[in-house]
Design an enzyme around this catalytic site. Structure first.
Site, PDB file in Angstrom:
ATOM      1  N   ASP A 144      -7.868  17.168 -15.924  1.00  0.00           N
ATOM      2  CA  ASP A 144      -7.835  15.212 -16.363  1.00  0.00           C
ATOM      3  C   ASP A 144      -6.814  15.491 -17.614  1.00  0.00           C
ATOM      4  O   ASP A 144      -8.160  15.755 -18.646  1.00  0.00           O
ATOM      5  CB  ASP A 144      -9.661  15.043 -16.013  1.00  0.00           C
ATOM      6  CG  ASP A 144      -9.825  13.893 -16.188  1.00  0.00           C
ATOM      7  OD1 ASP A 144      -9.407  13.503 -16.595  1.00  0.00           O
ATOM      8  OD2 ASP A 144     -11.145  13.565 -16.286  1.00  0.00           O
TER       9      ASP A 144
ATOM     10  N   ARG B 216       0.691  -1.423  -0.277  1.00  0.00           N
ATOM     11  CA  ARG B 216      -0.152   0.676  -0.331  1.00  0.00           C
ATOM     12  C   ARG B 216       0.836   0.837  -0.016  1.00  0.00           C
ATOM     13  O   ARG B 216       0.480   1.949  -0.640  1.00  0.00           O
ATOM     14  CB  ARG B 216      -0.893  -0.392   1.526  1.00  0.00           C
ATOM     15  CG  ARG B 216      -1.894   0.848   1.259  1.00  0.00           C
ATOM     16  CD  ARG B 216      -3.141   1.411   2.600  1.00  0.00           C
ATOM     17  NE  ARG B 216      -2.639   0.840   3.742  1.00  0.00           N
ATOM     18  CZ  ARG B 216      -2.107   1.390   4.511  1.00  0.00           C
ATOM     19  NH1 ARG B 216      -1.933   2.812   3.680  1.00  0.00           N
ATOM     20  NH2 ARG B 216      -1.715   0.916   5.443  1.00  0.00           N
TER      21      ARG B 216
ATOM     22  N   LYS C  26      -8.640   4.128 -19.765  1.00  0.00           N
ATOM     23  CA  LYS C  26      -8.201   4.496 -20.913  1.00  0.00           C
ATOM     24  C   LYS C  26      -6.961   4.218 -21.439  1.00  0.00           C
ATOM     25  O   LYS C  26      -7.090   3.524 -21.335  1.00  0.00           O
ATOM     26  CB  LYS C  26      -8.703   5.275 -20.050  1.00  0.00           C
ATOM     27  CG  LYS C  26     -10.510   6.011 -19.647  1.00  0.00           C
ATOM     28  CD  LYS C  26     -11.406   5.144 -20.342  1.00  0.00           C
ATOM     29  CE  LYS C  26     -13.183   5.128 -19.172  1.00  0.00           C
ATOM     30  NZ  LYS C  26     -12.838   6.334 -17.877  1.00  0.00           N
TER      31      LYS C  26
ATOM     32  N   TYR D 277     -16.850  15.000 -16.392  1.00  0.00           N
ATOM     33  CA  TYR D 277     -17.423  13.685 -16.421  1.00  0.00           C
ATOM     34  C   TYR D 277     -18.195  13.680 -15.650  1.00  0.00           C
ATOM     35  O   TYR D 277     -18.154  13.787 -14.087  1.00  0.00           O
ATOM     36  CB  TYR D 277     -15.938  12.509 -16.020  1.00  0.00           C
ATOM     37  CG  TYR D 277     -16.561  11.164 -15.276  1.00  0.00           C
ATOM     38  CD1 TYR D 277     -16.695   9.981 -16.788  1.00  0.00           C
ATOM     39  CD2 TYR D 277     -15.692  11.045 -14.674  1.00  0.00           C
ATOM     40  CE1 TYR D 277     -17.409   9.047 -16.187  1.00  0.00           C
ATOM     41  CE2 TYR D 277     -16.151   9.536 -14.193  1.00  0.00           C
ATOM     42  CZ  TYR D 277     -17.411   8.927 -14.851  1.00  0.00           C
ATOM     43  OH  TYR D 277     -17.031   7.510 -14.620  1.00  0.00           O
TER      44      TYR D 277
HETATM   45  C1  LIG Z   1     -12.671  12.048 -18.055  1.00  0.00           C
HETATM   46  C2  LIG Z   1     -12.599  10.841 -17.529  1.00  0.00           C
HETATM   47  N1  LIG Z   1     -12.105  11.234 -16.896  1.00  0.00           N
HETATM   48  C3  LIG Z   1     -11.661  10.378 -15.095  1.00  0.00           C
HETATM   49  C4  LIG Z   1     -13.045   8.688 -14.781  1.00  0.00           C
HETATM   50  C5  LIG Z   1     -12.798   7.887 -13.775  1.00  0.00           C
HETATM   51  O1  LIG Z   1     -11.615   7.196 -14.124  1.00  0.00           O
HETATM   52  P1  LIG Z   1     -12.608   5.564 -13.315  1.00  0.00           P
HETATM   53  O2  LIG Z   1     -13.669   5.122 -14.027  1.00  0.00           O
HETATM   54  O3  LIG Z   1     -11.002   5.081 -13.990  1.00  0.00           O
HETATM   55  O4  LIG Z   1     -12.676   6.064 -11.959  1.00  0.00           O
HETATM   56  C6  LIG Z   1     -13.441   9.150 -16.388  1.00  0.00           C
HETATM   57  C7  LIG Z   1     -14.285   7.094 -16.388  1.00  0.00           C
HETATM   58  O5  LIG Z   1     -15.144   7.304 -17.770  1.00  0.00           O
HETATM   59  C8  LIG Z   1     -13.593   9.974 -17.237  1.00  0.00           C
HETATM   60  O6  LIG Z   1     -13.581   9.508 -18.404  1.00  0.00           O
END
Ligand SMILES: Cc1ncc(COP(=O)(O)O)c(C=O)c1O
Length: 379
Positions: free
Chosen positions: A168, A43, A193, A96
């Protein structure tokens, strides 16, 4: 011979262990006195997790990074680095749905105030900044309408007011945009992703411009238990090795598909930054080094049965509410990524019944066009 192979593997082995052993008390003391030289408990740190973080750190040109258990935990970590109860956070309205929910439903319970900034005000939000505003959260390319943000311009506003900028960068990846070089303070990814790229990992990463912010992010990940597992780290580090090649193919294919969809009589608006009539096309071309990524969305008739017929008409592209894998997939913003929003919020963002999101993979584009042609013929 056997020993030599074993000692110098070309690929980092998977350290699938929750804990590491110490030879004696001196080794234990060395662990605490020389951070980063050895490991104690997964961890707190693991070679696979550190390898992934460092690889992404290099790609994003950061001063330190930490891998996390998901993209959501990466966003949480970034926000916790910069704010606490009593502080105020700004966020682009087009983020998101999960990020919006984390801000408005969870962080508010902990005494953090949130204001969502409409996309039209993304370069002039000074009036929204309060004395306790600590962070602005934005996305390089937003979902589902693929609005591309001029990161340098947002960073200028933030820097003038001493507000930290967290980007992000999930939809762009560092191949297309490196926000730290454009003035951002922290970058996060849903590694789930493009970075891992094969739809088999859930992971995140936080990369900081300042080493002290990276250290603080690491402390938060350890204290809150947001750590990524060794195996997921290994898979993601493996995927990362082909990121550049994949992004090129995703981008080329997406442009071909966007151009095809735009001329189709049954398709309404097509949202893809690579199209010359996209509102941010020129800026996106400069910021993205001529690549626009693999995500696009488009409108068909706003009717549930039409959408169902379209989805059932596809053979090659699964309807799967995620993105950025090597295999193309279709998603449905209204019912998945933006489900948590109120009908009014969805209307403001133009997320209607007929809005379809397409994550373009790295297949031969002709195969993908044939699949779309068949599904569109069915509606
Ligand atoms: C732009 C974006 N940021 C963050 C996230 C969250 O990521 P995770 O599903 O890996 O927690 C997503 C999820 O689809 C996303 O599309």
């Amino acid at each position: 011979m056997f020993a030599a192979v074993f000692i110098s593997p070309k690929v980092t082995p998977i350290y699938q262990t929750s804990v590491f052993t110490f030879e004696d008390l001196n080794a234990l003391e060395a662990y605490f006195e020389q951070p980063g030289q050895s490991y104690m408990y997964s961890r707190n740190g693991n070679p696979n997790t550190d390898e992934l973080a460092e690889d992404v750190n290099q790609l994003e040109r950061g001063q330190g990074a930490v891998a996390t258990s998901s993209g959501m935990s990466a966003i949480l970590t970034a926000l916790l680095v910069y704010c606490q109860a009593g502080d105020h956070v700004l966020s682009a309205e087009e983020v998101y749905g999960g990020s919006a929910a984390l801000l408005s439903q969870e962080l508010t319970r902990m005494g953090v105030q949130i204001t969502f900034v409409p996309m039209a005000e993304m370069y002039s939000f000074e009036a929204q900044i309060q004395p306790n505003t600590k962070v602005m959260l934005v996305e390089t390319i937003s979902n589902p309408k693929m609005t591309v943000l001029d990161i340098a311009k947002v960073a200028q506003v933030c820097q003038a007011k001493d507000v930290k900028l967290v980007v992000d960068n999930t939809f762009a990846s560092p191949v297309i945009t490196r926000p730290l070089e454009l003035g951002a303070d922290m970058v996060i990814h849903s590694v789930t992703k493009y970075l891992s790229g094969h739809s088999d990992v859930t992971a995140g990463v936080v990369i900081a411009k300042e080493a002290t912010d990276a250290q603080r992010a690491k402390q938060i990940v350890v204290a809150w238990g947001l750590t990524l597992s060794p195996f997921e780290s290994w898979l993601a580090a493996r995927g990362l090795k082909t990121l550049k090649l994949r992004m090129r193919q995703h981008s080329e294919n997406a442009l071909v598909l966007a151009t095809y969809l735009q001329q189709h009589p049954k398709v309404g608006e097509v949202f893809y930054p690579g199209l010359p009539d996209h509102p941010q096309h020129e800026m996106a071309a400069t910021q993205g080094n001529g690549q626009f990524g693999g995500m696009l969305s488009f409108r068909i008739t706003d009717d549930v049965e039409t959408v169902n017929r379209f989805l059932r008409g596809l053979t090659h592209m699964p309807f799967a509410p995620s993105l950025a894998g090597v295999v193309s997939s279709i998603s449905y913003p209204k019912g998945t990524s933006h489900r948590a929003l109120t009908p009014e919020q969805r209307e403001n963002l133009g997320i209607t019944i007929g809005l379809i999101r397409l994550s373009v993979g790295i297949e031969e584009p002709e195969e993908l066009i044939a699949d779309l042609e068949k599904a569109l013929a069915a509606i």
